[in-house]
Enzyme design. Structure first.
Site, mmCIF file in Angstrom:
data_model
loop_
_atom_site.group_PDB
_atom_site.id
_atom_site.type_symbol
_atom_site.label_atom_id
_atom_site.label_comp_id
_atom_site.label_asym_id
_atom_site.label_seq_id
_atom_site.Cartn_x
_atom_site.Cartn_y
_atom_site.Cartn_z
ATOM 1 N N CYS A 121 -36.562 -20.491 42.288
ATOM 2 C CA CYS A 121 -37.507 -20.401 43.403
ATOM 3 C C CYS A 121 -37.035 -19.443 44.503
ATOM 4 O O CYS A 121 -37.841 -18.945 45.277
ATOM 5 C CB CYS A 121 -37.758 -21.791 43.994
ATOM 6 S SG CYS A 121 -38.435 -22.955 42.795
ATOM 7 N N HIS A 254 -41.222 -20.674 50.765
ATOM 8 C CA HIS A 254 -41.439 -21.104 49.389
ATOM 9 C C HIS A 254 -42.372 -22.308 49.405
ATOM 10 O O HIS A 254 -42.156 -23.264 50.156
ATOM 11 C CB HIS A 254 -40.104 -21.460 48.742
ATOM 12 C CG HIS A 254 -40.233 -22.144 47.429
ATOM 13 N ND1 HIS A 254 -41.048 -21.678 46.417
ATOM 14 C CD2 HIS A 254 -39.659 -23.280 46.948
ATOM 15 C CE1 HIS A 254 -40.963 -22.480 45.379
ATOM 16 N NE2 HIS A 254 -40.135 -23.468 45.669
ATOM 17 N N ASN A 284 -46.479 -25.153 43.260
ATOM 18 C CA ASN A 284 -45.186 -24.475 43.305
ATOM 19 C C ASN A 284 -45.145 -23.434 42.193
ATOM 20 O O ASN A 284 -45.096 -23.778 41.010
ATOM 21 C CB ASN A 284 -44.069 -25.505 43.134
ATOM 22 C CG ASN A 284 -42.675 -24.904 43.233
ATOM 23 O OD1 ASN A 284 -42.493 -23.702 43.139
ATOM 24 N ND2 ASN A 284 -41.685 -25.763 43.406
#
Length: 327
Positions: A121, A254, A284
């Protein structure tokens, strides 16, 4: 005799943004038809309402290439202007070659440096610092920095605590060398701590099981680390750039979980209205989430030239980082 003024520092400037999402958009309600979950359960715990799932003909590389085309168009650049491609992904099309080389071929670029970066990520932040360093060193002048993922390929669809959290997509920026001026990347900070491997990982790989594996996560522990690490690295990066939270126009984080975004903003004393949130629409998307959110906020007019941005992310590894950017 008149002395010429010294030119300002060489900086990497974002001149265009782009993104791409798979055609299939899946709501929580649709997911609940096959997974033991509900829309209310997902929204309350994560803030997620939709995610995009890649079809058979959509891959990390095809999504990345589409995002690059949009970014190049926004920058007014041709693909042949690009001399560097850095693609952040944890879900490459193949073990090798790098998916960045597939993107290069799809864009019709005959020759340029092209490679992948794997930091999950945080991958886009890692890729950004790599490209920024190469541009400031004078090695390259025009880079495509990409975050692209097809996490749906590595999800355990019987694990309702993880499969509801992720989606597929890609985001890209054009990063160009600019001498002097005030805009560009003002600072980046990256970190990693491999002691936490067992909190967020994929249970397979070429060198261990010979398989792709599935994503595994201990959500509560990841949440706790994320809030502390993200607030800390944002403060660290701003301080290194001679700035503080009050100077920030937008945080582009993020997009893991709406509760993490809220908690991080509170820890920094930032109002929620300064945080770009797309997790409700995209879920996500790992390395793609920061550039996806950035492109969304640029195209809807929230982010304007001259705005001070903080980009931040944390992911498996653990890896985490932040960048301060004058847009």
């Amino acid at each position: 005799m008149n002395q010429q003024a010294e030119p300002g520092p060489m900086r990497s400037v974002i001149t265009g943004t782009g993104s791409a999402l798979p055609a299939r958009r899946v709501s929580n309600a649709e997911l609940a038809e096959t997974v033991d979950t509900t829309d209310e359960w997902i929204v309350e715990r994560t803030g997620i309402r939709f995610r995009h799932i890649a079809g058979p003909d959509e891959t990390t590389a095809t999504l990345a290439a589409d995002a690059c085309k949009a970014a190049l168009a926004a920058a007014g650049r041709a693909a042949q202007d690009v001399d560097l491609i850095v693609l952040a992904t944890a879900t490459p099309d193949q073990t090798f070659p790098a998916s960045a080389t597939k993107v290069q071929a799809m864009l019709g670029i005959d020759d340029c440096v092209a490679f992948d970066v794997a930091a999950v990520c945080s991958g886009f932040l890692y890729a950004l610092q790599v490209a920024d360093s190469m541009i400031r060193a004078g090695v390259h002048k025009c880079a495509l920095v990409i975050g692209a993922e097809t996490f749906s390929r590595i999800l355990d669809w019987e694990d309702r605590t993880t499969c509801v959290l992720f989606g597929d997509g890609a985001g890209a920026i054009v990063l160009e060398a600019e001498q002097g001026g005030t805009r560009g990347i003002l600072g980046t900070k990256l970190h990693a701590d491999g002691r936490h491997n067992d909190l967020l990982y994929v249970d397979g790989g070429p060198s261990t099981t010979g398989t792709v594996g599935k994503l595994r996560m201990k959500g509560r522990e990841v949440f706790r680390h994320a809030v502390v690490n993200l607030a800390s690295v944002m403060t660290e990066t701003l301080t290194a750039a001679g700035l503080d939270a009050g100077d920030v126009d937008w945080v582009v984080p993020h997009q893991a979980n709406a509760r993490i975004l809220d908690a991080t903003a509170r820890k920094l004393g930032l109002p929620p209205g300064k945080v770009v949130v797309t997790v409700d629409q995209h879920a996500n998307t790992s390395a793609a989430s920061v550039p996806l959110a950035l492109d969304t906020a640029v195209r809807d007019g929230r982010i304007q030239p001259g705005h001070l941005l903080v980009l931040e992310a944390m992911g498996g590894g653990f890896t985490w980082g932040a960048a301060v950017v004058r847009f």
